[in-house]
Scaffold this motif. Structure first.
Motif, PDB file in Angstrom:
ATOM      1  N   GLY A 116       0.810  -1.213   0.000  1.00 40.01           N
ATOM      2  CA  GLY A 116       0.000   0.000   0.000  1.00 40.01           C
ATOM      3  C   GLY A 116       0.840   1.257   0.000  1.00 40.01           C
ATOM      4  N   VAL A 117       1.939   1.247   0.734  1.00 40.08           N
ATOM      5  CA  VAL A 117       2.829   2.404   0.781  1.00 40.08           C
ATOM      6  C   VAL A 117       3.443   2.670  -0.592  1.00 40.08           C
ATOM      7  CG1 VAL A 117       5.034   3.212   1.710  1.00 40.08           C
ATOM      8  CG2 VAL A 117       3.341   2.254   3.248  1.00 40.08           C
ATOM      9  N   PHE A 118       3.792   1.606  -1.293  1.00 41.15           N
ATOM     10  CA  PHE A 118       4.417   1.772  -2.604  1.00 41.15           C
ATOM     11  C   PHE A 118       3.410   1.910  -3.742  1.00 41.15           C
ATOM     12  CE2 PHE A 118       8.110  -0.294  -0.442  1.00 41.15           C
ATOM     13  CZ  PHE A 118       8.969   0.783  -0.564  1.00 41.15           C
ATOM     14  N   GLY A 119       2.122   1.872  -3.431  1.00 44.17           N
ATOM     15  CA  GLY A 119       1.107   2.134  -4.440  1.00 44.17           C
ATOM     16  C   GLY A 119       0.613   0.927  -5.197  1.00 44.17           C
ATOM     17  N   PHE A 120       0.872  -0.251  -4.738  1.00 46.49           N
ATOM     18  CA  PHE A 120       0.364  -1.460  -5.394  1.00 46.49           C
ATOM     19  C   PHE A 120      -0.971  -1.826  -4.753  1.00 46.49           C
ATOM     20  CE2 PHE A 120       5.046  -1.924  -5.731  1.00 46.49           C
ATOM     21  CZ  PHE A 120       5.138  -1.858  -7.111  1.00 46.49           C
ATOM     22  N   GLY A 121      -2.038  -1.202  -5.216  1.00 48.27           N
ATOM     23  CA  GLY A 121      -3.349  -1.358  -4.596  1.00 48.27           C
ATOM     24  C   GLY A 121      -3.909  -2.764  -4.671  1.00 48.27           C
ATOM     25  N   GLY A 122      -3.745  -3.416  -5.820  1.00 47.01           N
ATOM     26  CA  GLY A 122      -4.285  -4.765  -5.977  1.00 47.01           C
ATOM     27  C   GLY A 122      -3.615  -5.768  -5.061  1.00 47.01           C
ATOM     28  N   ILE A 123      -2.309  -5.690  -4.998  1.00 45.48           N
ATOM     29  CA  ILE A 123      -1.553  -6.601  -4.134  1.00 45.48           C
ATOM     30  C   ILE A 123      -1.859  -6.309  -2.676  1.00 45.48           C
ATOM     31  CG2 ILE A 123       0.755  -7.297  -3.411  1.00 45.48           C
ATOM     32  CD1 ILE A 123       1.682  -6.684  -6.277  1.00 45.48           C
ATOM     33  N   ALA A 124      -1.974  -5.040  -2.336  1.00 46.76           N
ATOM     34  CA  ALA A 124      -2.270  -4.659  -0.952  1.00 46.76           C
ATOM     35  C   ALA A 124      -3.647  -5.169  -0.542  1.00 46.76           C
ATOM     36  CB  ALA A 124      -2.190  -3.151  -0.792  1.00 46.76           C
ATOM     37  N   GLY A 125      -4.613  -5.022  -1.409  1.00 48.48           N
ATOM     38  CA  GLY A 125      -5.966  -5.499  -1.104  1.00 48.48           C
ATOM     39  C   GLY A 125      -6.029  -7.008  -0.957  1.00 48.48           C
ATOM     40  N   ALA A 126      -5.359  -7.698  -1.850  1.00 50.86           N
ATOM     41  CA  ALA A 126      -5.350  -9.155  -1.786  1.00 50.86           C
ATOM     42  C   ALA A 126      -4.644  -9.652  -0.528  1.00 50.86           C
ATOM     43  CB  ALA A 126      -4.684  -9.737  -3.027  1.00 50.86           C
ATOM     44  N   SER A 127      -3.527  -9.047  -0.204  1.00 49.55           N
ATOM     45  CA  SER A 127      -2.783  -9.453   0.993  1.00 49.55           C
ATOM     46  C   SER A 127      -3.576  -9.152   2.259  1.00 49.55           C
ATOM     47  CB  SER A 127      -1.435  -8.741   1.059  1.00 49.55           C
ATOM     48  OG  SER A 127      -0.615  -9.143  -0.012  1.00 49.55           O
ATOM     49  N   ALA A 128      -4.263  -8.027   2.285  1.00 51.72           N
ATOM     50  CA  ALA A 128      -5.081  -7.688   3.451  1.00 51.72           C
ATOM     51  C   ALA A 128      -6.234  -8.670   3.600  1.00 51.72           C
ATOM     52  CB  ALA A 128      -5.595  -6.267   3.326  1.00 51.72           C
TER      53      ALA A 128
END
Length: 54
Positions: free
Chosen positions: A16-28
């Motif tokens: 999320g900090v680096f701006g990878f929204g899809g990966i951040a959402g999936a990981s969350a």
């Protein structure tokens, strides 16, 4: 299992900090699912311990 949930949470925060929204959402989402599975396993374990003890 709680360790894996924490790892995915950290990955989600970093992504999320680096701006990878899809990966951040999936990981969350994965972290949330693993956390709830951990909680269910904990409750079942405590109940089984109390039943076996008496």
């Amino acid at each position: 299992m709680l360790q894996w949930a924490l790892i995915f949470l950290i990955v989600a925060i970093i992504a999320g900090v680096f701006g990878f929204g899809g990966i951040a959402g999936a990981s969350a989402s994965i972290a949330q699912i693993l956390f709830f599975i951990f909680l269910i396993a904990l409750v079942v374990s405590v109940i089984m311990h109390l039943v076996r003890r008496t």
